[in-house]
Design a protein around this motif. Structure first.
Motif, PDB file in Angstrom:
ATOM      1  N   GLY A  81      46.184  36.823  48.291  1.00 54.92           N
ATOM      2  CA  GLY A  81      47.611  36.927  47.998  1.00 54.92           C
ATOM      3  C   GLY A  81      47.831  36.935  46.497  1.00 54.92           C
ATOM      4  N   TRP A  82      49.108  36.938  46.089  1.00 58.03           N
ATOM      5  CA  TRP A  82      49.408  36.945  44.666  1.00 58.03           C
ATOM      6  C   TRP A  82      50.757  36.301  44.420  1.00 58.03           C
ATOM      7  CZ3 TRP A  82      53.701  39.536  42.684  1.00 58.03           C
ATOM      8  CH2 TRP A  82      54.354  40.405  43.575  1.00 58.03           C
ATOM      9  N   SER A  83      50.944  35.794  43.225  1.00 62.97           N
ATOM     10  CA  SER A  83      52.235  35.245  42.821  1.00 62.97           C
ATOM     11  C   SER A  83      52.416  35.489  41.337  1.00 62.97           C
ATOM     12  CB  SER A  83      52.319  33.750  43.135  1.00 62.97           C
ATOM     13  OG  SER A  83      51.283  33.035  42.473  1.00 62.97           O
ATOM     14  N   GLU A  84      53.677  35.715  40.948  1.00 64.69           N
ATOM     15  CA  GLU A  84      53.986  36.031  39.553  1.00 64.69           C
ATOM     16  C   GLU A  84      54.479  34.788  38.826  1.00 64.69           C
ATOM     17  OE1 GLU A  84      57.049  38.850  36.907  1.00 64.69           O
ATOM     18  OE2 GLU A  84      57.082  38.921  39.104  1.00 64.69           O
ATOM     19  N   ARG A  85      54.015  34.615  37.598  1.00 62.18           N
ATOM     20  CA  ARG A  85      54.512  33.567  36.717  1.00 62.18           C
ATOM     21  C   ARG A  85      55.046  34.236  35.456  1.00 62.18           C
ATOM     22  NH1 ARG A  85      49.940  28.707  37.159  1.00 62.18           N
ATOM     23  NH2 ARG A  85      50.204  28.344  39.409  1.00 62.18           N
ATOM     24  N   ALA A  86      56.339  34.534  35.478  1.00 59.07           N
ATOM     25  CA  ALA A  86      56.959  35.257  34.366  1.00 59.07           C
ATOM     26  C   ALA A  86      57.224  34.314  33.203  1.00 59.07           C
ATOM     27  CB  ALA A  86      58.260  35.898  34.825  1.00 59.07           C
ATOM     28  N   SER A  87      57.039  34.821  31.994  1.00 61.40           N
ATOM     29  CA  SER A  87      57.342  34.025  30.804  1.00 61.40           C
ATOM     30  C   SER A  87      58.825  33.680  30.747  1.00 61.40           C
ATOM     31  CB  SER A  87      56.927  34.787  29.540  1.00 61.40           C
ATOM     32  OG  SER A  87      55.539  35.046  29.538  1.00 61.40           O
ATOM     33  N   ASP A  88      59.668  34.628  31.125  1.00 61.87           N
ATOM     34  CA  ASP A  88      61.110  34.400  31.238  1.00 61.87           C
ATOM     35  C   ASP A  88      61.444  34.414  32.726  1.00 61.87           C
ATOM     36  OD1 ASP A  88      63.884  34.446  31.293  1.00 61.87           O
ATOM     37  OD2 ASP A  88      64.070  35.776  29.568  1.00 61.87           O
ATOM     38  N   THR A  89      61.686  33.254  33.280  1.00 67.79           N
ATOM     39  CA  THR A  89      61.860  33.133  34.731  1.00 67.79           C
ATOM     40  C   THR A  89      63.117  33.813  35.252  1.00 67.79           C
ATOM     41  OG1 THR A  89      62.922  30.972  34.403  1.00 67.79           O
ATOM     42  CG2 THR A  89      60.544  30.991  34.825  1.00 67.79           C
ATOM     43  N   ARG A  90      63.978  34.295  34.376  1.00 67.72           N
ATOM     44  CA  ARG A  90      65.178  35.008  34.836  1.00 67.72           C
ATOM     45  C   ARG A  90      64.845  36.402  35.356  1.00 67.72           C
ATOM     46  NH1 ARG A  90      68.880  35.067  29.698  1.00 67.72           N
ATOM     47  NH2 ARG A  90      66.830  35.664  28.843  1.00 67.72           N
ATOM     48  N   TYR A  91      63.706  36.930  34.964  1.00 61.67           N
ATOM     49  CA  TYR A  91      63.373  38.309  35.298  1.00 61.67           C
ATOM     50  C   TYR A  91      62.003  38.375  35.950  1.00 61.67           C
ATOM     51  CZ  TYR A  91      67.125  39.133  31.934  1.00 61.67           C
ATOM     52  OH  TYR A  91      68.326  39.109  31.270  1.00 61.67           O
ATOM     53  N   GLN A  92      61.926  39.069  37.057  1.00 65.32           N
ATOM     54  CA  GLN A  92      60.663  39.337  37.725  1.00 65.32           C
ATOM     55  C   GLN A  92      60.265  40.773  37.408  1.00 65.32           C
ATOM     56  OE1 GLN A  92      59.030  36.778  39.529  1.00 65.32           O
ATOM     57  NE2 GLN A  92      60.672  35.669  38.492  1.00 65.32           N
ATOM     58  N   ALA A  93      59.166  40.933  36.696  1.00 60.06           N
ATOM     59  CA  ALA A  93      58.749  42.266  36.251  1.00 60.06           C
ATOM     60  C   ALA A  93      57.823  42.960  37.223  1.00 60.06           C
ATOM     61  CB  ALA A  93      58.059  42.159  34.887  1.00 60.06           C
ATOM     62  N   ILE A  94      57.225  42.209  38.163  1.00 63.40           N
ATOM     63  CA  ILE A  94      56.284  42.789  39.117  1.00 63.40           C
ATOM     64  C   ILE A  94      56.996  43.044  40.441  1.00 63.40           C
ATOM     65  CG2 ILE A  94      54.069  42.512  40.290  1.00 63.40           C
ATOM     66  CD1 ILE A  94      53.917  42.773  37.237  1.00 63.40           C
ATOM     67  N   ASP A  95      56.928  44.277  40.894  1.00 59.69           N
ATOM     68  CA  ASP A  95      57.560  44.646  42.163  1.00 59.69           C
ATOM     69  C   ASP A  95      56.610  44.442  43.335  1.00 59.69           C
ATOM     70  OD1 ASP A  95      59.767  46.147  43.690  1.00 59.69           O
ATOM     71  OD2 ASP A  95      57.983  47.338  44.163  1.00 59.69           O
ATOM     72  N   GLY A 112      52.414  47.209  40.724  1.00 63.10           N
ATOM     73  CA  GLY A 112      53.603  48.017  40.478  1.00 63.10           C
ATOM     74  C   GLY A 112      54.680  47.217  39.767  1.00 63.10           C
ATOM     75  N   PHE A 113      55.264  47.800  38.717  1.00 64.96           N
ATOM     76  CA  PHE A 113      56.304  47.129  37.946  1.00 64.96           C
ATOM     77  C   PHE A 113      57.686  47.422  38.521  1.00 64.96           C
ATOM     78  CE2 PHE A 113      52.822  47.428  34.900  1.00 64.96           C
ATOM     79  CZ  PHE A 113      52.822  46.149  34.360  1.00 64.96           C
ATOM     80  N   ALA A 114      58.615  46.524  38.275  1.00 65.32           N
ATOM     81  CA  ALA A 114      59.995  46.683  38.730  1.00 65.32           C
ATOM     82  C   ALA A 114      60.709  47.735  37.885  1.00 65.32           C
ATOM     83  CB  ALA A 114      60.734  45.350  38.645  1.00 65.32           C
ATOM     84  N   THR A 115      61.744  48.310  38.456  1.00 70.51           N
ATOM     85  CA  THR A 115      62.596  49.244  37.731  1.00 70.51           C
ATOM     86  C   THR A 115      63.981  48.625  37.560  1.00 70.51           C
ATOM     87  OG1 THR A 115      63.432  51.505  37.664  1.00 70.51           O
ATOM     88  CG2 THR A 115      63.412  50.426  39.797  1.00 70.51           C
TER      89      THR A 115
END
Length: 558
Positions: A81-95, A112-115
Motif C-alpha cells: 500500500g501507500w500513503s502520502e505525507r505532504a509538507s503542506d498538509t492543506r494540499y494533497q499532490a498525489i492522486d 500520478g500527480f493531482a490536477t
C-alpha cells in the motif's frame, strides 16, 4: 481506487519459524554467540528515490514509473500500500499510485500527480509498504519497515506577456455562441508559436453540471456560481480582471446564479433563488460594482442560458417553453411582448431548453419544427420556415439545448437537438436554411455535439458519429475537410471557438488549435474545458475539477 484493488494479507515471517531454529538461537545467545539482528529492515528496494513533475496550470503530468523489489524476506504475496505525507498538509499532490506485479516478482509503481492545484511547488514523501484495507492498516510483517521516496510537483505560475489590446473589429465572448448571432467567431489572428498561458485561478462554488458559461467582456471575466478558491468570501458571482486575474468585485445577488449576459454597463444574472430550485431569479446589476438595477422572480425549474439581448430588450422563453417573451432591462417585470413559439401536439410534453438568436431586426427561434423570426419591436412573425425537428416526447418534456446560428444575413444553421452532459450524444440533424427563399438548402445526419460555428462560407460541426470536426460548405453541405479526433480522445462536448485562421476544439482530454489551411493541429494543451475568447485575443478555458470546483486558465494567442 484502493478499494477496488484486491489485497492479500502479508505472509507470516519469523513469528512462525520452526522451534529448533528458535532453540538454537537461545543456545547461541547463552554461550556468548551473536544474537540475531532484530532491527527493522526495508521491505523493498526502490529503483529510484524521488519523483518530480513540472506542470502547466490545469494539466495532468504523465505517470512516473519506478520499481519496488521485495527484499529481506518480503514476498510478492504482500500487496504493498501507500500513503502520502505532504509538507503542506492543506494540499494533497498525489492522486494515485498504481501497483502492478511483474513476472520477475517486482512491483511496478505508477505515481500520478493531482490536477487543479494552484501555482506553486508541492513537496513531500510517499510511504510505501503499508497495506490499507478500508480505514484499517494491516500490520507489517515483524521486523519490517516501510520505505519512502520523495516527490516534487511544480505548477507554473502567471506568465503575463503583454498588456491587453483589443483587435479592431473583433468582439468579446458574450455567452453561448460568443455573440448575438451565435457564430462562435472572434476576428483575431492567432500565432500558434506565441500561444502561452497568461494566468490561472482555482475556483470553488456551486456544484452545477454542466459548468456555467463564463463571459469575457470589456476586459473582465464574469463567473456565475464561482469564487476564487483562496478568497472564500462567500461570493456566488465573481468578476475578475482579464489582464491579471485579480478580483474586481464579487457578491451574492441571488441564491445560485448559473448564467450571465453582459449588457453594456450592466450584467444580467439568473439562477435558482430557492433551495428546492423551483424559483428562478433574474437580476440586472451595474457592471462596475454589482449594484442592483432590476430584479424578477419566476416560478420555474428549467431555464436556459441561451437568452438573447438587443439593446435594452431581453428575449427568452416563457416558463412553459411555448412562447417567446421580451422583457425590459430597465424593469424586468415589464413584458414588452409575447409571441407563440410553437403549439404542443395533443398528448405530448413540451420542448424545453431552447433559446433565441438576434439578427436582421428579428429574434430567431428553432423549435417545434419551425424556424421563426419575430420582430424585436413587437413580436410579429417575419420568418416561418419548416425545418427538420425533434418531436416532443409523449407526456414528457424534451430538452433541445439548441439555438439557431446566423451565418450571414440570409443563412441560418440549425440542429434538431443536442445533449449537454459530457460524453453524451444522440442522433440528430444539422441543417442550413436559406432565409430569403424560405427553403432548407441541405441537411446532414450525425451526432453533432457542440453548437456549430461558422464564418467565410463554411460551417464547422463536431460529429461524435465520425469522431471528427467536419468543415462543410454553407452553399451545398459538401464535406470540404475534416479533423479526426486523436488517439486517447473520446468525445467532443464543449463550445468551439473560430478565429481568422484557426479553430479551437476541446475534446475530453485536450484543447487543440486546428489550422484552417493545413487542417492539422498546430497547438495543443493537455487539459480540456469550456472555451471562449475575448476581443483582446485572450483564450479562456474553464476546467471542471469536480465537487463544485473549477480551474480557469487564460492564454495569450497572438
Amino acid at each position: 481506487m484502493l478499494s477496488t484493488i484486491r489485497r492479500r494479507l502479508p505472509a507470516m515471517g519469523p513469528l512462525f519459524s520452526p522451534m529448533p531454529a528458535l532453540l538454537g538461537a537461545i543456545v547461541l545467545s547463552g554461550c556468548g554467540g551473536s544474537p540475531s539482528d532484530d532491527s527493522p529492515k526495508d521491505m523493498y528496494a526502490l529503483s529510484q528515490s524521488s519523483v518530480s513533475c513540472d506542470a502547466a496550470p490545469a494539466t495532468v503530468c504523465e505517470d512516473v514509473k519506478l520499481y519496488a523489489t521485495p527484499i529481506n524476506g518480503t514476498t510478492s504475496d504482500f500487496r504493498p500500500g501507500w500513503s502520502e505525507r505532504a509538507s503542506d498538509t492543506r494540499y494533497q499532490a498525489i492522486d494515485h499510485v498504481y501497483r502492478d506485479l511483474q513476472p520477475d516478482g517486482r512491483w511496478q509503481l505508477s505515481v500520478g500527480f493531482a490536477t487543479g492545484l494552484k501555482a506553486g511547488t508541492y513537496t513531500g514523501t510517499i510511504e510505501f509498504g503499508t497495506n490499507p484495507v478500508g480505514d484499517i492498516l494491516v500490520p507489517l510483517p515483524k521486523n519490517s519497515r516501510t520505505v519512502s521516496f520523495s516527490y516534487r510537483l511544480v505548477v507554473a505560475g502567471d506568465s503575463i506577456s503583454r498588456p491587453l489590446q483589443a483587435v479592431p473589429g473583433a468582439g468579446d465572448w458574450n455567452g453561448w455562441g460568443g455573440n448575438a448571432a451565435r457564430t462562435g467567431f472572434v476576428g483575431v489572428t492567432v500565432d500558434p508559436a506565441r500561444i502561452k498561458p497568461r494566468w490561472s485561478r482555482p475556483l470553488a462554488g456551486l456544484a452545477v453540471d454542466p459548468l456555467p458559461a463564463p463571459v469575457l467582456t470589456q476586459g473582465q471575466v464574469v463567473l456565475p456560481g464561482l469564487q476564487l478558491e483562496d478568497a472564500m468570501v462567500g461570493d456566488t458571482l465573481t468578476v475578475l480582471s482579464e489582464a491579471d486575474g485579480t478580483r474586481v468585485w464579487g457578491g451574492s445577488p441571488i441564491g445560485k446564479p448559473d448564467r450571465v449576459l453582459p449588457a453594456g454597463d450592466r450584467l444580467v444574472v439568473a439562477g435558482a433563488a430557492s433551495a428546492d430550485g423551483k424559483t428562478t431569479a433574474m437580476t440586472v446589476l451595474a457592471r462596475q460594482d454589482g449594484a442592483v438595477r432590476s430584479q424578477l422572480s419566476l416560478d420555474t425549474v428549467d431555464m436556459t442560458d441561451t437568452w438573447a439581448l438587443s439593446g435594452d430588450t431581453l428575449v427568452l422563453p416563457d416558463l412553459r417553453g411555448e412562447a417567446v417573451v421580451a422583457r425590459s432591462l430597465a424593469d424586468l417585470n415589464t413584458v414588452l411582448w409575447s409571441a407563440s413559439a410553437y403549439t404542443t401536439p395533443v398528448g405530448s410534453g413540451g420542448l424545453q431548453r431552447w433559446g433565441a438568436t438576434i439578427g436582421n431586426g428579428l429574434a430567431y427561434v428553432n423549435v417545434g419544427g419551425r424556424l421563426r423570426g419575430l420582430a424585436l419591436t413587437d413580436g410579429t412573425r417575419g420568418v416561418d420556415i419548416a425545418v427538420p425537428a425533434k418531436a416532443p416526447t409523449l407526456l414528457l418534456g424534451t430538452a433541445l439545448n439548441q439555438v439557431p446560428v446566423l451565418a450571414d444575413a440570409t443563412t441560418a444553421v440549425v440542429i434538431t437537438h443536442r445533449e449537454l452532459r459530457s460524453g453524451e450524444g444522440r442522433d440528430n440533424q444539422l441543417s442550413v436554411v436559406d432565409l430569403a427563399s424560405g427553403q432548407v438548402r441541405w441537411t446532414a445526419s450525425g451526432r453533432f455535439m457542440d453548437l456549430p460555428v461558422t464564418a467565410g462560407g463554411v460551417v464547422y460541426a463536431s460529429n461524435q458519429a465520425t469522431k471528427a470536426v467536419e468543415a462543410r460548405s454553407l452553399a451545398d453541405g459538401s464535406l470540404l475537410w475534416s479533423w479526426t479526433m486523436e488517439s486517447g480522445d473520446e468525445y467532443f462536448q464543449r463550445q468551439m471557438v473560430l478565429t481568422n485562421g484557426h479553430l479551437f476544439v476541446s475534446t475530453n482530454r485536450q484543447v487543440v488549435a486546428v489550422d484552417l489551411v493545413t487542417h492539422q493541429a498546430v497547438w495543443r494543451y493537455a487539459s480540456a474545458g469550456r472555451l471562449g475568447m475575448s476581443a483582446n485575443g485572450t483564450l479562456m478555458m474553464l476546467l471542471d475539477r469536480g465537487s463544485g470546483k473549477a480551474m480557469l486558465v487564460t492564454f495569450d494567442v497572438r
